[in-house]
Design a protein around this motif. Sequence first.
Motif, mmCIF file in Angstrom:
data_model
loop_
_atom_site.group_PDB
_atom_site.id
_atom_site.type_symbol
_atom_site.label_atom_id
_atom_site.label_comp_id
_atom_site.label_asym_id
_atom_site.label_seq_id
_atom_site.Cartn_x
_atom_site.Cartn_y
_atom_site.Cartn_z
ATOM 1 N N ALA A 90 1.888 2.417 6.228
ATOM 2 C CA ALA A 90 2.281 3.418 5.235
ATOM 3 C C ALA A 90 1.868 4.819 5.685
ATOM 4 O O ALA A 90 2.632 5.786 5.546
ATOM 5 N N ARG A 91 0.669 4.933 6.250
ATOM 6 C CA ARG A 91 0.207 6.250 6.705
ATOM 7 C C ARG A 91 1.021 6.736 7.907
ATOM 8 O O ARG A 91 1.285 7.937 8.050
ATOM 9 N N VAL A 146 8.899 -0.367 5.844
ATOM 10 C CA VAL A 146 8.548 0.753 4.963
ATOM 11 C C VAL A 146 9.608 0.951 3.882
ATOM 12 O O VAL A 146 10.807 0.862 4.152
ATOM 13 N N ARG A 177 4.198 8.102 6.590
ATOM 14 C CA ARG A 177 3.991 9.403 5.945
ATOM 15 C C ARG A 177 3.891 10.522 6.966
ATOM 16 O O ARG A 177 4.354 11.646 6.731
ATOM 17 N N TYR A 225 0.851 -1.189 0.000
ATOM 18 C CA TYR A 225 0.000 0.000 0.000
ATOM 19 C C TYR A 225 0.890 1.242 0.000
ATOM 20 O O TYR A 225 1.963 1.241 0.601
ATOM 21 N N ALA A 226 0.419 2.279 -0.655
ATOM 22 C CA ALA A 226 1.204 3.512 -0.751
ATOM 23 C C ALA A 226 0.485 4.658 -0.066
ATOM 24 O O ALA A 226 -0.730 4.823 -0.214
ATOM 25 N N LEU A 254 5.333 6.436 0.518
ATOM 26 C CA LEU A 254 5.782 5.462 1.504
ATOM 27 C C LEU A 254 5.021 4.170 1.261
ATOM 28 O O LEU A 254 3.784 4.170 1.257
ATOM 29 N N LEU A 255 5.723 3.078 1.028
ATOM 30 C CA LEU A 255 5.115 1.787 0.730
ATOM 31 C C LEU A 255 5.279 0.837 1.896
ATOM 32 O O LEU A 255 6.331 0.783 2.527
ATOM 33 N N ALA A 256 4.200 0.088 2.182
ATOM 34 C CA ALA A 256 4.238 -0.882 3.270
ATOM 35 C C ALA A 256 3.210 -1.967 3.019
ATOM 36 O O ALA A 256 2.292 -1.809 2.202
#
Length: 285
Positions: free
Chosen positions: A269-270, A250, A273, A223-224, A261-263
Amino acid sequence: MKENPNRYSRRDFAKFIGGGLVVCFSDRGLAQAPKGKMPGFGPPAGASDWNAYLQIGADGRVTVFSGKIEMGQANTTALAQMAAEELAVPIDSIAMVMGDTDLCPWDMGTFGSMSVRVYGAALRSAAAEARQILLELASERLSVPVSGLKAENGAVAGEGKRVTYGELARGEKITRKPAGKAAVKTPAEFRVIGQSVERLDGRAKVTGAAKYAGDLRFPGLLYAAVVRPPAHGAKLRTIDTSEAEKVPGVRVVREEGLVALLAEHPETARLARSKVKAEYDIPDV
């Protein structure tokens, strides 16, 4: 005429659905939008080729195949009521298969309030034909004229004899058209349509068991969370992702001013960020 790439052959369709009584129908006589009023409106595969499908299983359950999908508007339940009404079966014996591109006829999409208004009318016609076919099969089985038979509660009865839909459908794998006229019921005959029933998808949604697009998971899916500027036209001047990179799992992506930011989980991800420090040049309004 160009062949429609979305159309299945009858042989392929039969392979998908397996056993049971299969009913195909034509949309002749159904209302359509005036020409020019709604481009693309009408039978999905052509002016005289809109087929919807019903399957009466050996257990008497009815499966309805619809190209429409449920988006919260309760068309799953409304369409099931229409099928149950015309087939004279309890609504809980209806199984709706919607939007399955392997099984359901291509039907443009779910928009314009057409699920009930257009597909619903077509479905009622199909169910009415199915009911007529069942009456004719029962007439042959019971040696009672169709005029002396009545379809009710998933069975056909008359002159002291009775046979269930399941018994009529068992082993039947052919497509059959009714010999007699199949007419949809009038509002005065309605017993299911117009009644308040429990939504077929209600329990799953209340308990959280219902699956949505956001619930889909694929191997390696990430997820980004995108770092977005505070205003249109703002240019990224400086950015510090050092704290975000400390969040386990991350990955930071930077490309032409885009920072994401990808996780594995959206919450992670949030979180990452939120730890990014960015400064922008904001243009004068």
